[in-house]
Design a protein around this motif. Structure first.
Motif, short mmCIF file in Angstrom:
data_model
loop_
_atom_site.label_atom_id
_atom_site.label_comp_id
_atom_site.label_asym_id
_atom_site.label_seq_id
_atom_site.Cartn_x
_atom_site.Cartn_y
_atom_site.Cartn_z
N LEU A 174 -11.12 32.73 -31.63
CA LEU A 174 -9.88 33.29 -31.06
C LEU A 174 -10.09 34.74 -30.67
CD1 LEU A 174 -7.00 34.95 -31.57
CD2 LEU A 174 -6.85 32.72 -30.43
N GLU A 175 -10.72 35.47 -31.55
CA GLU A 175 -10.99 36.88 -31.28
C GLU A 175 -11.84 37.05 -30.02
OE1 GLU A 175 -10.06 39.68 -32.41
OE2 GLU A 175 -11.58 41.01 -31.52
N ALA A 205 -5.10 29.89 -28.25
CA ALA A 205 -5.47 28.97 -29.33
C ALA A 205 -5.28 27.52 -28.91
CB ALA A 205 -4.64 29.28 -30.58
N ASN A 206 -4.21 27.28 -28.15
CA ASN A 206 -3.94 25.91 -27.72
C ASN A 206 -4.72 25.50 -26.47
OD1 ASN A 206 -2.14 24.59 -29.59
ND2 ASN A 206 -0.66 26.20 -29.09
N GLY A 210 -1.41 35.00 -24.10
CA GLY A 210 -1.48 35.51 -25.46
C GLY A 210 -2.13 34.57 -26.47
N PRO A 211 -2.08 34.94 -27.75
CA PRO A 211 -2.89 34.23 -28.76
C PRO A 211 -2.54 32.76 -28.96
CG PRO A 211 -1.46 35.90 -29.77
CD PRO A 211 -1.42 36.13 -28.30
N ALA A 212 -1.27 32.41 -28.95
CA ALA A 212 -0.93 31.00 -29.15
C ALA A 212 -1.38 30.16 -27.96
CB ALA A 212 0.57 30.83 -29.39
N LEU A 271 -9.40 35.99 -26.80
CA LEU A 271 -8.15 36.68 -26.52
C LEU A 271 -8.37 37.92 -25.66
CD1 LEU A 271 -5.08 36.91 -26.98
CD2 LEU A 271 -5.58 38.22 -29.06
N GLU A 298 6.53 30.59 -26.48
CA GLU A 298 5.27 29.85 -26.43
C GLU A 298 5.48 28.36 -26.70
OE1 GLU A 298 3.34 32.82 -28.89
OE2 GLU A 298 1.80 32.97 -27.34
#
Lengths: 145, 557
Positions: B405-406, B387-388, B382-384, B409, B75
């Motif tokens: 985020l939840e 998030a970004n 994915g999460p990163a 995602l 990531e």
């Protein structure tokens, strides 16, 4: 190129606490001992490392008492930095998010496997041509020349 | 042998250069500059026809087993060492591009395979109308060739690269069967498609140079990792290091990697004689050739032509028209994303190879603009990455971060707009007066402004994409009205045409000025259409190579 040897780790932890607060059984990011990984990872590219180190340096220069201020004051300081130095702040946020979401405690909380994309990949249902039923009814509409 | 030469370098620069170790006393028939999408195709065709071919590539071979998608740092790598923007990536083999005067930054990769290493391999074709925009819509210029003239080369290219897709698309002319069935649509793809179906709008599964089943040499089927835009570990995504180059090498072609071309050389009559370059160890070298093929992309090729000034070519090689570096076209790219209430594991499957819509592709003047656009459907990761920001704004930090985020995602899908950008002479690639690469070679500066027609297209597309996302059930719709890091498609800077005063190359990709100089990358595009350009670039490269085989046996030594 600068390096990460002069990074104020305690300052970084204090910032992380405000960026990614505690939730459930996962503590705030500053309590998760993420700083060594942040330092390692940011060092994988000189350009990024410069930007990230510079971000912390600039932040520290204008927020000497950051760790001793209230959480509201800390949030205000971070917001001010974000507004004044969006690119520097971006590098700080980017690496914080990446390292936070590499952590197995976070994976467990959000239900993420934590696997790298390869070599195992993912499963998908096979192609099913029946989905084309409607669109196949349409007459050709590309422009003849 | 040592040759010392003084070159009056461009833009007031004086360059003293000692060329030692003349690499090759041997003269090759064809010197290809750039080992990417078009260079690979042309090199393979010519080598298989018996021409001696050498390629100079400033980057290196890639080892798919070392691609970052299998790294625990993937990531981070995606945003840095594997970033598509060379100004961000900053590898030794990259050259800087001054993009301060452009709202769109360049995206490319330097290595064997070129930008096909990092592309998503979404591979629609031009429409017949794309070759006739002047006749049909009164704008820009017609191409000197037609869709029908290119059709057989599209097919040949599909066969080598391997196309997953299916016939019957009502938005496109009938064509030969693809080599493989389409990639799966996935739950997320079907969800997005449902919006287009509700609105009665066209959609069709994407043509992709991504294997839906095993195809080609040691190339497996896609395993849906979602990260082929950072190199395909599985070798399922087609890139020319896996397709054309093995064929070319088997036929005797050679590639010198880490070879950064300083200039194309010419004789006193102005014909090309090869190239001077800096090798991987920093030595100044020269390669002689009977003909040169430029395949360095729509920025790299005009850069080299402008760097190749000589007595016979005072304004740059092949530039008697003054059009080298002009008419730069991108595909201005808007991104409209929506968050769906359900979880769909949107990281499963190739990022940009689901489906497309060409409902608004052809001109309808009632819309207030000419030409049109394609929608390309996109997943999220994915999460990163989420998030970004991914395709939208980063997830806010602090209070509320975790809830947001939840929510995003596995639930964000996006519609990318690929609008047709028309050529304008003020959009240029020129040489920066100060900036150079690490070998002191002047580097490009971009000057680009978005036209009103392109802006109107994007705005129209944004409004309709919102409708489609809402119809599919998405909310929290986010619009990036023009992505900055979206200069994937670099076109028009050495355009093709019949009139030597209005174009750089003829319909065969041959320079009007220099009969042994050819250009095969996106530089030759007259107009850019509204689709990803690589199949068209490669089809044109094959056509040029075929012309050389059929008509220029004099080049063969």
């Amino acid at each position: 190129m600068t390096d990460n040897t002069d990074i104020d780790e305690q300052l970084l932890e204090a910032i992380l606490n405000r960026l990614l607060p505690a939730i459930g059984e996962v503590p705030a990011a500053g309590q998760m001992k993420l700083v060594p990984e942040i330092i390692r990872l940011s060092g994988r590219q000189a350009r990024f490392q410069n930007q990230f180190s510079n971000a912390l340096r600039v932040f520290k220069s204008t927020n000497l008492e950051f760790r001793s201020t209230t959480v509201d004051e800390q949030d205000d300081a971070i917001k001010a930095f974000e507004a004044e130095h969006p690119e520097l702040f971006g590098s700080l946020l980017t690496i914080s998010y990446i390292v936070y979401y590499k952590d197995s405690r976070v994976h467990k909380r959000i239900g993420w496997s934590g696997r790298t994309p390869q070599p195992d990949g993912n499963e998908m249902e096979p192609w099913d041509e029946s989905v084309l039923e409607n669109v196949r009814k349409r007459e050709p509409f590309w422009r003849q020349v | 042998m040592t040759v010392t030469r003084r070159i009056d370098a461009v833009q007031n620069q004086k360059l003293d250069m000692t060329i030692s170790n003349d690499t090759s006393q041997k003269i090759v028939d064809i010197l290809v500059i750039g080992a990417g999408a078009s260079g690979g195709a042309a090199a393979a065709w010519l080598a298989e026809a018996g021409f001696s071919v050498k390629c100079l590539e400033q980057g290196y071979w890639q080892d798919p087993s070392k691609y970052a998608s299998a790294s625990k740092d993937y990531e981070f790598e995606m945003l840095t060492n594997w970033a598509p923007d060379p100004n961000v990536r900053q590898r030794d083999e990259d050259y800087p591009v001054n993009d301060s005067n452009s709202p769109i930054t360049p995206v490319m990769f330097n290595g064997v395979g070129g930008s096909t290493i990092l592309w998503t391999a979404h591979t629609p074709r031009f429409h017949p109308s794309d070759f006739r925009v002047k006749t049909l819509d009164g704008v820009a210029d017609d191409w000197p060739i037609s869709y029908d003239e290119l059709d057989e080369f599209y097919d040949l290219n599909d066969e080598v690269m391997g196309c997953s897709g299916i016939n019957g698309d009502p938005a496109n002319p009938p064509r030969s069967p693809r080599q493989m069935p389409p990639l799966p649509l996935g739950k997320d793809g079907k969800k997005l498609i449902s919006g287009f179906e509700k609105l009665g709008w066209h959609w069709w599964p994407s043509d992709s140079y991504v294997n839906s089943q095993r195809y080609g040499e040691e190339r497996d089927a896609c395993n849906f990792c979602g990260h082929n835009h950072m190199g395909c570990y599985q070798r399922a995504k087609s890139s020319t290091d896996l397709t054309y180059w093995p064929r070319a090498l088997r036929s005797g072609a050679t590639i010198e990697t880490g070879a950064r071309v300083r200039r194309v050389t010419t004789d006193e009559l102005g014909r090309v004689t090869g190239a001077e370059y800096v090798d991987s160890k920093g030595n100044e070298r020269r390669q002689r050739a009977r003909a040169v093929i430029m395949a360095a992309n729509g920025i790299g090729t005009p850069r080299l032509l402008l760097n190749s000034v000589s007595t016979a070519h005072a304004e740059g090689l092949a530039n008697s028209s003054g059009l080298v570096g002009k008419n730069l076209m991108f595909h201005p790219f808007a991104m409209i994303s929506g968050t769906f209430p359900e979880k769909m594991n949107t990281w499963q499957g190739p990022l940009g190879n689901i489906a497309m819509s060409q409902e608004f592709y052809e001109t309808d003047k009632s819309r207030g603009f000419v030409r049109g656009y394609t929608y390309q459907f996109q997943r999220s990761l994915g999460p990163a990455w989420i998030a970004n920001g991914g395709f939208r704004d980063p997830v806010p930090w602090g209070k509320g971060h975790h809830d947001e985020l939840e929510k995003r995602l596995g639930s964000v899908m996006a519609i990318a707009v690929i609008g047709e950008d028309l050529p304008e002479e003020h959009n240029t690639v020129e040489l920066d007066p100060e900036l150079t690469d690490s070998d002191g070679i002047p580097t490009p500066r971009l000057n680009y402004t978005l036209s009103k027609n392109s802006r109107d297209q994007l705005d129209h597309a944004i409004e309709n994409a919102k409708k489609a996302l809402k119809a599919a059930g998405a909310d929290d719709i986010y619009v990036d009205p023009m992505m900055r890091q979206s200069g994937w498609h670099l076109m028009g800077t050495a355009r093709m045409g019949n009139d030597p005063t209005r174009s750089v190359v003829n319909k065969w990709g041959q320079s009007h000025d220099v009969d042994n100089l050819f250009i095969v990358d996106g530089s030759v595009f007259v107009t850019g259409a509204a689709v990803n350009p690589t199949p068209t670039i490669q089809a044109l490269a094959l056509r040029t190579a075929d012309y050389i085989v059929s008509n220029r046996q004099d080049i063969k030594g």
